[in-house]
Every structure is written in C-alpha cells, then in structure tokens.
Design a protein around this motif. Structure first.
Motif, PDB file in Angstrom:
ATOM      1  N   PHE A  77       0.877  -1.168   0.000  1.00  0.00           N
ATOM      2  CA  PHE A  77       0.000   0.000   0.000  1.00  0.00           C
ATOM      3  C   PHE A  77       0.910   1.212   0.000  1.00  0.00           C
ATOM      4  O   PHE A  77       1.723   1.389   0.905  1.00  0.00           O
ATOM      5  CB  PHE A  77      -0.908   0.019   1.234  1.00  0.00           C
ATOM      6  CG  PHE A  77      -1.675   1.305   1.386  1.00  0.00           C
ATOM      7  CD1 PHE A  77      -2.593   1.703   0.430  1.00  0.00           C
ATOM      8  CD2 PHE A  77      -1.473   2.123   2.481  1.00  0.00           C
ATOM      9  CE1 PHE A  77      -3.297   2.898   0.558  1.00  0.00           C
ATOM     10  CE2 PHE A  77      -2.172   3.309   2.627  1.00  0.00           C
ATOM     11  CZ  PHE A  77      -3.088   3.700   1.658  1.00  0.00           C
ATOM     12  N   TYR A  78       0.785   2.041  -1.006  1.00  0.00           N
ATOM     13  CA  TYR A  78       1.757   3.124  -1.167  1.00  0.00           C
ATOM     14  C   TYR A  78       1.132   4.289  -1.921  1.00  0.00           C
ATOM     15  O   TYR A  78       0.038   4.188  -2.495  1.00  0.00           O
ATOM     16  CB  TYR A  78       2.986   2.622  -1.920  1.00  0.00           C
ATOM     17  CG  TYR A  78       2.681   2.104  -3.306  1.00  0.00           C
ATOM     18  CD1 TYR A  78       2.820   2.910  -4.428  1.00  0.00           C
ATOM     19  CD2 TYR A  78       2.254   0.790  -3.504  1.00  0.00           C
ATOM     20  CE1 TYR A  78       2.534   2.433  -5.702  1.00  0.00           C
ATOM     21  CE2 TYR A  78       1.973   0.302  -4.765  1.00  0.00           C
ATOM     22  CZ  TYR A  78       2.110   1.125  -5.860  1.00  0.00           C
ATOM     23  OH  TYR A  78       1.814   0.655  -7.116  1.00  0.00           O
ATOM     24  N   THR A  79       1.830   5.394  -1.920  1.00  0.00           N
ATOM     25  CA  THR A  79       1.442   6.549  -2.710  1.00  0.00           C
ATOM     26  C   THR A  79       2.602   6.916  -3.622  1.00  0.00           C
ATOM     27  O   THR A  79       3.765   6.876  -3.222  1.00  0.00           O
ATOM     28  CB  THR A  79       1.048   7.738  -1.811  1.00  0.00           C
ATOM     29  OG1 THR A  79       0.679   8.851  -2.611  1.00  0.00           O
ATOM     30  CG2 THR A  79       2.178   8.149  -0.896  1.00  0.00           C
ATOM     31  N   ALA A  80       2.271   7.224  -4.869  1.00  0.00           N
ATOM     32  CA  ALA A  80       3.282   7.575  -5.868  1.00  0.00           C
ATOM     33  C   ALA A  80       2.634   8.477  -6.913  1.00  0.00           C
ATOM     34  O   ALA A  80       1.411   8.444  -7.096  1.00  0.00           O
ATOM     35  CB  ALA A  80       3.847   6.315  -6.529  1.00  0.00           C
ATOM     36  N   PRO A  81       3.408   9.289  -7.607  1.00  0.00           N
ATOM     37  CA  PRO A  81       2.823  10.170  -8.622  1.00  0.00           C
ATOM     38  C   PRO A  81       2.394   9.397  -9.871  1.00  0.00           C
ATOM     39  O   PRO A  81       2.973   8.364 -10.195  1.00  0.00           O
ATOM     40  CB  PRO A  81       3.965  11.138  -8.937  1.00  0.00           C
ATOM     41  CG  PRO A  81       5.206  10.369  -8.614  1.00  0.00           C
ATOM     42  CD  PRO A  81       4.861   9.488  -7.460  1.00  0.00           C
ATOM     43  N   GLN A  82       1.363   9.904 -10.553  1.00  0.00           N
ATOM     44  CA  GLN A  82       0.996   9.342 -11.853  1.00  0.00           C
ATOM     45  C   GLN A  82       2.122   9.604 -12.844  1.00  0.00           C
ATOM     46  O   GLN A  82       2.453   8.775 -13.679  1.00  0.00           O
ATOM     47  CB  GLN A  82      -0.293   9.994 -12.367  1.00  0.00           C
ATOM     48  CG  GLN A  82      -1.543   9.606 -11.589  1.00  0.00           C
ATOM     49  CD  GLN A  82      -2.127   8.284 -12.070  1.00  0.00           C
ATOM     50  OE1 GLN A  82      -1.389   7.387 -12.465  1.00  0.00           O
ATOM     51  NE2 GLN A  82      -3.433   8.168 -12.012  1.00  0.00           N
ATOM     52  N   ASP A  83       2.692  10.793 -12.716  1.00  0.00           N
ATOM     53  CA  ASP A  83       3.801  11.211 -13.565  1.00  0.00           C
ATOM     54  C   ASP A  83       4.806  11.922 -12.684  1.00  0.00           C
ATOM     55  O   ASP A  83       4.432  12.614 -11.734  1.00  0.00           O
ATOM     56  CB  ASP A  83       3.290  12.148 -14.674  1.00  0.00           C
ATOM     57  CG  ASP A  83       4.384  12.536 -15.657  1.00  0.00           C
ATOM     58  OD1 ASP A  83       5.123  13.515 -15.362  1.00  0.00           O
ATOM     59  OD2 ASP A  83       4.528  11.867 -16.700  1.00  0.00           O
ATOM     60  N   MET A  84       6.082  11.783 -12.970  1.00  0.00           N
ATOM     61  CA  MET A  84       7.112  12.363 -12.107  1.00  0.00           C
ATOM     62  C   MET A  84       7.023  13.877 -12.013  1.00  0.00           C
ATOM     63  O   MET A  84       7.565  14.492 -11.111  1.00  0.00           O
ATOM     64  CB  MET A  84       8.499  11.950 -12.596  1.00  0.00           C
ATOM     65  CG  MET A  84       8.856  10.509 -12.262  1.00  0.00           C
ATOM     66  SD  MET A  84       8.726  10.129 -10.496  1.00  0.00           S
ATOM     67  CE  MET A  84      10.026  11.149  -9.826  1.00  0.00           C
ATOM     68  N   ALA A  85       6.305  14.522 -12.963  1.00  0.00           N
ATOM     69  CA  ALA A  85       6.158  15.976 -12.917  1.00  0.00           C
ATOM     70  C   ALA A  85       5.008  16.405 -12.009  1.00  0.00           C
ATOM     71  O   ALA A  85       4.855  17.587 -11.702  1.00  0.00           O
ATOM     72  CB  ALA A  85       5.925  16.518 -14.327  1.00  0.00           C
ATOM     73  N   ASP A  86       4.172  15.458 -11.573  1.00  0.00           N
ATOM     74  CA  ASP A  86       3.017  15.785 -10.740  1.00  0.00           C
ATOM     75  C   ASP A  86       3.441  16.225  -9.343  1.00  0.00           C
ATOM     76  O   ASP A  86       4.391  15.680  -8.768  1.00  0.00           O
ATOM     77  CB  ASP A  86       2.084  14.570 -10.614  1.00  0.00           C
ATOM     78  CG  ASP A  86       1.407  14.229 -11.924  1.00  0.00           C
ATOM     79  OD1 ASP A  86       1.457  15.070 -12.842  1.00  0.00           O
ATOM     80  OD2 ASP A  86       0.837  13.128 -12.019  1.00  0.00           O
ATOM     81  N   GLU A  87       2.709  17.194  -8.775  1.00  0.00           N
ATOM     82  CA  GLU A  87       2.949  17.615  -7.399  1.00  0.00           C
ATOM     83  C   GLU A  87       2.184  16.740  -6.412  1.00  0.00           C
ATOM     84  O   GLU A  87       2.556  16.634  -5.252  1.00  0.00           O
ATOM     85  CB  GLU A  87       2.534  19.078  -7.224  1.00  0.00           C
ATOM     86  CG  GLU A  87       3.417  20.069  -7.988  1.00  0.00           C
ATOM     87  CD  GLU A  87       3.038  21.504  -7.678  1.00  0.00           C
ATOM     88  OE1 GLU A  87       2.118  21.706  -6.863  1.00  0.00           O
ATOM     89  OE2 GLU A  87       3.664  22.409  -8.240  1.00  0.00           O
ATOM     90  N   SER A  88       1.097  16.134  -6.866  1.00  0.00           N
ATOM     91  CA  SER A  88       0.314  15.256  -6.000  1.00  0.00           C
ATOM     92  C   SER A  88       0.622  13.800  -6.331  1.00  0.00           C
ATOM     93  O   SER A  88       1.219  13.492  -7.362  1.00  0.00           O
ATOM     94  CB  SER A  88      -1.179  15.532  -6.169  1.00  0.00           C
ATOM     95  OG  SER A  88      -1.576  15.276  -7.500  1.00  0.00           O
ATOM     96  N   THR A  89       0.202  12.917  -5.437  1.00  0.00           N
ATOM     97  CA  THR A  89       0.437  11.495  -5.626  1.00  0.00           C
ATOM     98  C   THR A  89      -0.892  10.749  -5.602  1.00  0.00           C
ATOM     99  O   THR A  89      -1.936  11.311  -5.293  1.00  0.00           O
ATOM    100  CB  THR A  89       1.361  10.940  -4.526  1.00  0.00           C
ATOM    101  OG1 THR A  89       0.722  11.121  -3.255  1.00  0.00           O
ATOM    102  CG2 THR A  89       2.703  11.644  -4.519  1.00  0.00           C
ATOM    103  N   VAL A  90      -0.860   9.468  -5.915  1.00  0.00           N
ATOM    104  CA  VAL A  90      -2.048   8.625  -5.940  1.00  0.00           C
ATOM    105  C   VAL A  90      -1.817   7.436  -5.019  1.00  0.00           C
ATOM    106  O   VAL A  90      -0.743   6.821  -5.049  1.00  0.00           O
ATOM    107  CB  VAL A  90      -2.344   8.138  -7.376  1.00  0.00           C
ATOM    108  CG1 VAL A  90      -3.540   7.200  -7.380  1.00  0.00           C
ATOM    109  CG2 VAL A  90      -2.601   9.323  -8.300  1.00  0.00           C
TER     110      VAL A  90
END
Length: 324
Positions: A77-90
């Motif tokens: 269970f983790y959080t990571a960006p959709q794209d490395m340029a994103d400021e938010s994570t999913v």
C-alpha cells in the motif's frame, strides 16, 4: 538493522532508535527498494503502521508492505505520482510477485502529502485489505479484496523512484479478528467520523499521544486536540465538532483531569446527555499509568473503566470499539 532484511542493505539504515531511513536509487523501472521487519515473524492477518516522510522536494513514492518474502514478493500500500512531474500522488494497492507489479486498486482522488510526517496504516485479513493515509487534516482510505498472496510473510516499508524516506512510530500486530471496514463504520444511521474522542489534561499529552498511536495501529479512529486544532482555529468550535463526530468520549484519567475546565467541559456535556437517557454517545473512563481510582471524577465512578497499562484489558477494549 539486525532484525531487518533489505533488498539492498546499502539503501536502508537505522538512525538511532527512532527512525528508519531509506536512501539510494533502487532497482527496476520503478527504482524500487524495500525492507522488512523479521522480529515479529511471518504474519498472515494483522496490521502495520508508521509515520512516513518523503525527504525529496519532488513527488516520489513510498508506503508499507505485508506478507512479504525476501525475494521481491509482497502486498504493498503506497502513494506515488501518476507522472514524475506531478505535485500530487495517488494511493494504490498492488502486488509484487518476484518483482513484477500487478495493480489491484487505486484511489480516484489525488493524495496531497504534508511536508512532514504522514501516517500510513495497512490492515490485512484473509483476502480483505485496507490502507489509510492521514495527511494533516485529511484522511485517505482505500479498501479492496486481494487473493494474490494468501500466505504469511513479513511487514515492512517500500520506496519508489529513488525516494529518500524516513519512517518512525513503527508498529506491527497480528490479529485473529477481521478488521472493521470503513463502509461498515459509515453504515446508514451511524454518523460518526471518529470512534473515540480523547480528552486529557495537558500534563499527560505525551502519554495520550502514545495511546492514540496504539489505537490507530488497530484501526480505531480518534480525535485528539493537538492533531485537530491549529493556529487561528476557534478552539470551542473545533472541540464541539470533534464531540459531535465521535461515538465514544474517553476521559484520560489522571490526577490533573478534574483541575482542567476544558477537560470537564468536553466529557461533562456528553455525560449529562447520557444520564438523561441519550445513549448516542458514551463516556468510557481510561485510567493512565499513574492514575488511581480516586482520580476518577465522581459523576462516572460507577462506570466500568479501562486501564491503559493492563494490556489484556486494553486490547479487549479495542476489540469492543471495533465491534461497535
């Protein structure tokens, strides 16, 4: 880290007794690295939690793992960006089978982590899995069924995209009781945002914070002043919101509790309503380490109280909260 096994021992280390640090580039397309705590042994059903901080300025990925072996197979269970340029994570739940990722579930709304530590927890029982992230005043939950890894394994931490990670307040527990899903807690007619409201004197803040961590590790949600009230807030309004949104009001009994007007006001209104026949919310006294029964306020000395230092009794109390 003698009790820990890492995918690369150069990328994980202990900083004193309090912190676990992850550094380095990782492996594969996700630049991933993980470490597991072998001290509790292999666990099939249980929970794991930690306060996690990403030290990089860019959005990178980190989270918790369970049912892990030492060969790149685990539930994460983790959080990571959709794209490395994103400021938010999913927030995501996924399975690694010998290093190959199979996505299981993803939260639709983006997760905005605080700059400091964010609380991650992961509960797993049979094929049911629930992850939660508390970031500031926000709570993000993700729950699903996952039958991919039905065997016991270790719990630990994972990081992605060469993230720098710090983790503290590490906790692992095994259980024989299914966890209560978020959906069940919010079933029709149950309006509570929090399971418990913790009221206490300021002198016992450190001890009560440790109790709050123990509750959170088992999946009990709580309202605690230092986490819910910040600069500029109207204190009385925030307390009323917390009381209205909590099922059980827990006066943390110490020798100081009767001396504090705020504390009496917090439990007093709920107790008066309960004595008048309104059982929507219930007061349950919790005796702290140095408390004696004479410290319990007179109005609820006839109530069955709980000892915070009696582990068997305290665990039974948590089971009660989860079943109600």
């Amino acid at each position: 880290m003698s009790d820990w096994h890492s995918s690369d021992s150069r990328e994980w280390t202990r900083v004193g007794d309090a912190l676990i640090a992850g550094i380095g580039s990782g492996m594969g397309p996700y630049e991933a690295s993980y470490t597991v705590d072998r001290a509790p042994g292999r666990i099939l059903n249980g929970s794991v939690s930690a306060d996690v901080r990403l030290t990089d300025s860019a959005a990178t990925g980190a989270g918790l793992v369970c049912r892990a072996d030492q060969d790149w197979t685990f539930l994460a269970f983790y959080t990571a960006p959709q794209d490395m340029a994103d400021e938010s994570t999913v927030a995501r739940l996924g399975v690694f089978l010998e290093g190959v990722l199979t996505p299981i579930a993803q939260l639709q709304e983006p997760v905005r982590l605080e700059r400091g530590f964010n609380h991650f927890s992961l509960e797993f029982y049979s094929d049911q899995v629930r992850g939660e992230i508390r970031a500031g005043k926000r709570t993000y939950e993700l729950e699903t069924s996952c039958a991919h890894i039905p065997f016991p394994g270790y719990a630990g931490l994972v990081k992605f995209y060469a993230a720098g990670v710090l983790a503290r307040s590490w906790s692992v527990e095994r259980t024989r009781i299914p966890f209560v899903s978020a959906g069940s807690r919010r079933k029709e007619g149950q309006m509570f945002q929090y399971d418990v409201f913790l009221c206490h004197a300021s002198e016992t803040a450190k001890e009560v914070s440790a109790i709050a961590e123990a509750l959170a590790a088992r999946g009990v949600s709580y309202w605690l002043d230092k986490e819910q009230i910040t600069f500029g807030d109207r204190v009385s309004e925030k307390i009323e919101e917390g009381l209205r949104g909590s099922h059980y009001v827990i006066p943390c009994v110490s020798s100081h509790i009767s001396e504090r007007g705020w504390t009496r006001a917090e439990y007093g209104g709920i107790l008066n309503a309960e004595l008048s026949g309104d059982s929507t919310r219930v007061v349950v006294p919790l005796l702290l380490a140095e408390a004696v029964t004479d410290d319990i306020p007179l109005l609820f000395r006839d109530k069955l109280w709980v000892s915070s230092t009696n582990k068997v009794e305290f665990d039974r109390f948590i089971d009660f909260l989860l079943s109600n």
